[in-house]
Write an enzyme that holds these catalytic residues in place. Structure first.
Site, PDB file in Angstrom:
ATOM      1  N   LYS A  66     -37.953  35.336  19.478  1.00 49.97           N
ATOM      2  CA  LYS A  66     -39.039  36.193  19.940  1.00 49.97           C
ATOM      3  C   LYS A  66     -38.586  36.952  21.170  1.00 49.97           C
ATOM      4  O   LYS A  66     -38.209  36.348  22.182  1.00 49.97           O
ATOM      5  CB  LYS A  66     -40.296  35.371  20.246  1.00 49.97           C
ATOM      6  CG  LYS A  66     -41.439  36.219  20.792  1.00 49.97           C
ATOM      7  CD  LYS A  66     -42.789  35.540  20.676  1.00 49.97           C
ATOM      8  CE  LYS A  66     -42.963  34.341  21.553  1.00 49.97           C
ATOM      9  NZ  LYS A  66     -44.349  33.805  21.515  1.00 49.97           N
ATOM     10  N   GLY A  86     -46.340  42.253  17.547  1.00 54.04           N
ATOM     11  CA  GLY A  86     -47.694  42.382  18.071  1.00 54.04           C
ATOM     12  C   GLY A  86     -47.631  42.532  19.568  1.00 54.04           C
ATOM     13  O   GLY A  86     -46.598  42.882  20.141  1.00 54.04           O
ATOM     14  N   ALA A  87     -48.773  42.252  20.226  1.00 51.76           N
ATOM     15  CA  ALA A  87     -48.824  42.376  21.677  1.00 51.76           C
ATOM     16  C   ALA A  87     -47.851  41.416  22.353  1.00 51.76           C
ATOM     17  O   ALA A  87     -47.370  41.670  23.460  1.00 51.76           O
ATOM     18  CB  ALA A  87     -50.249  42.101  22.156  1.00 51.76           C
ATOM     19  N   TYR A  88     -47.528  40.302  21.680  1.00 52.89           N
ATOM     20  CA  TYR A  88     -46.632  39.290  22.233  1.00 52.89           C
ATOM     21  C   TYR A  88     -45.176  39.733  22.189  1.00 52.89           C
ATOM     22  O   TYR A  88     -44.334  39.188  22.888  1.00 52.89           O
ATOM     23  CB  TYR A  88     -46.768  37.986  21.436  1.00 52.89           C
ATOM     24  CG  TYR A  88     -46.538  38.179  19.950  1.00 52.89           C
ATOM     25  CD1 TYR A  88     -45.261  38.245  19.424  1.00 52.89           C
ATOM     26  CD2 TYR A  88     -47.610  38.331  19.089  1.00 52.89           C
ATOM     27  CE1 TYR A  88     -45.052  38.457  18.069  1.00 52.89           C
ATOM     28  CE2 TYR A  88     -47.415  38.533  17.734  1.00 52.89           C
ATOM     29  CZ  TYR A  88     -46.128  38.595  17.229  1.00 52.89           C
ATOM     30  OH  TYR A  88     -45.929  38.811  15.885  1.00 52.89           O
ATOM     31  N   ASP A  99     -56.334  28.001  23.003  1.00 51.63           N
ATOM     32  CA  ASP A  99     -56.322  29.135  22.077  1.00 51.63           C
ATOM     33  C   ASP A  99     -55.934  28.682  20.671  1.00 51.63           C
ATOM     34  O   ASP A  99     -55.120  29.329  20.003  1.00 51.63           O
ATOM     35  CB  ASP A  99     -55.375  30.237  22.566  1.00 51.63           C
ATOM     36  CG  ASP A  99     -55.630  31.572  21.870  1.00 51.63           C
ATOM     37  OD1 ASP A  99     -56.757  31.778  21.361  1.00 51.63           O
ATOM     38  OD2 ASP A  99     -54.715  32.404  21.823  1.00 51.63           O
ATOM     39  N   VAL A 150     -40.676  39.287  16.631  1.00 54.18           N
ATOM     40  CA  VAL A 150     -40.027  38.043  16.208  1.00 54.18           C
ATOM     41  C   VAL A 150     -39.065  38.355  15.076  1.00 54.18           C
ATOM     42  O   VAL A 150     -39.418  39.062  14.121  1.00 54.18           O
ATOM     43  CB  VAL A 150     -41.056  36.994  15.750  1.00 54.18           C
ATOM     44  CG1 VAL A 150     -40.350  35.698  15.349  1.00 54.18           C
ATOM     45  CG2 VAL A 150     -42.063  36.710  16.859  1.00 54.18           C
ATOM     46  N   GLY A 179     -42.315  39.479  12.465  1.00 50.98           N
ATOM     47  CA  GLY A 179     -43.637  39.902  12.902  1.00 50.98           C
ATOM     48  C   GLY A 179     -43.553  40.613  14.233  1.00 50.98           C
ATOM     49  O   GLY A 179     -42.544  40.544  14.933  1.00 50.98           O
TER      50      GLY A 179
END
Length: 384
Positions: free
Chosen positions: A78, A58-60, A175, A63, A56
């Site tokens: 990650k 994304g903004a993070y 969260d 991974v 995956g």
């Protein structure tokens, strides 16, 4: 517990490999490190980790599913790139590292390693190594697979058990949402993503930063109350519970005002006793000026749900945070009969310490992240 993700069209790792294995290839290697291109990101990692497929992005960050060749263990790596470009994002990484180093629970994701870069003063990327999970709870909720009452109950039990441990360590997650709950094919569930978490030593603390994805945000946050406590997590759990029961979000607001209106439309207009936690006269005036609505019964929204499940959900979605059920009370609720055993429910042995001054500079954050890395590799400290 029966498995609900048994076939290849689900979110299992084999599917990820089949879809993504063409997206990764080796660029360079030496005795200690090798480089792989994962999608468009370069992974510069220890040679004992062999990347298999992207999982995956994304903004993070990105991974990648990998194998620890020294132990033959499957892990998720990650990569968070350019960590120090923004101090707020760097602090999120630091808090996650601090929390996961100090917590150990079967329903909290385990951080197995943090890679140490070659040079302390110039590193900009961080590689966090987690135990491997198969997908997140959102994939389960919106899959075509049957989701029985037994599955829902088991997922909720594990979420509450993990949250009970975190709250006993004075950690407010802040969260909780289906994307942050990771699941294995055997239905094991683990809480993840602690970048927005904080600690509290009492019921409430002054915290005015952004918290909680909107659909799972408690009324006290939508109403800009400056103090709140662990009850914000329990509201989020209630929203997740409803999403499991209905296979869709209960409060999918388009913005904060729409979110608040959805909550009131479903729960009904709140009386004075439900609004007593609000100290702002302006907010009180706004709420009392709204047209009366009786709301909906939860049994009409979820007609096939166990009546005990609906009773627990109602207590989680109490508008007044002071009347909202706590995590320990939720575990003792009749809905959890057959799963909850107080003798096997672990609490944290000591409070978690993640105290970090939000105003510290990037150099200080770098040093603190470096110190966290050395907890996993103390043998390298004298040579760095």
């Amino acid at each position: 517990m029966a498995m609900i993700m048994q076939q290849k069209e689900t979110c299992l790792i084999n599917q990820k490999i089949r879809d993504n294995n063409k997206q990764i290839y080796k660029i360079m290697s030496n005795k200690k490190r090798h480089r792989f291109k994962v999608w468009e990101s370069i992974f510069d990692i220890e040679t004992k980790y062999h990347p298999i497929a992207p999982l995956g992005r994304g903004a993070y960050g990105v991974v990648c599913y990998s194998i620890n060749t020294s132990t033959n263990e499957k892990v998720a790596i990650k990569k968070i790139s350019n960590v120090f470009d923004h101090s707020v994002e760097a602090l999120k990484v630091l808090r996650e590292m601090k929390i996961l180093r100090q917590t150990r629970h079967e329903n909290v994701i385990k951080m197995k390693d943090v890679m140490v870069p070659s040079i302390k003063s110039t590193f900009k990327d961080v590689y966090l190594v987690y135990e491997l999970m198969d997908c997140d709870l959102r994939n389960v909720i919106y899959s075509r697979r049957e989701l029985s009452g037994v599955h829902v109950k088991y997922f909720m039990f594990q979420l509450l058990r993990g949250l009970n441990y975190l709250h006993s360590a004075n950690i407010i997650h802040r969260d909780l949402k289906p994307e942050n709950l990771l699941v294995k094919a055997n239905c094991d569930l683990k809480i993840s993503d602690f970048g927005l978490s904080r600690t509290t030593k009492g019921r409430a603390q002054l915290m005015t930063e952004y918290v909680v994805t909107r659909w799972y945000r408690a009324p006290e946050l939508l109403l800009s109350c400056e103090t709140y406590g662990t009850s914000v997590d329990m509201w989020s759990v209630g929203c997740i519970f409803a999403e499991l029961l209905g296979r869709g979000p209960i409060f999918p607001g388009k913005d904060s005002l729409d979110q608040l209106n959805l909550i009131i439309n479903i729960l009904g207009t709140q009386g004075d006793s439900e609004l007593e936690f609000i100290t702002s006269s302006r907010v009180l005036k706004f709420l009392k000026s709204q047209s009366y609505t009786p709301g909906f019964s939860l049994s009409s929204l979820y007609p096939n749900a166990d009546f005990r499940a609906l009773d627990l959900l109602r207590k989680m979605l109490a508008f007044n945070p002071n009347k909202r059920i706590t995590v320990s009370e939720a575990l003792e609720h009749p809905y959890m009969t057959g799963l909850y055993d107080p003798r096997s429910t672990r609490r944290a042995p000591f409070p978690c310490d993640i105290a970090v001054d939000a105003d510290i500079g990037v150099d200080k954050i770098r040093n603190l992240i470096w110190d966290e890395m050395l907890h996993y590799h103390p043998e390298t400290a004298p040579f760095r």
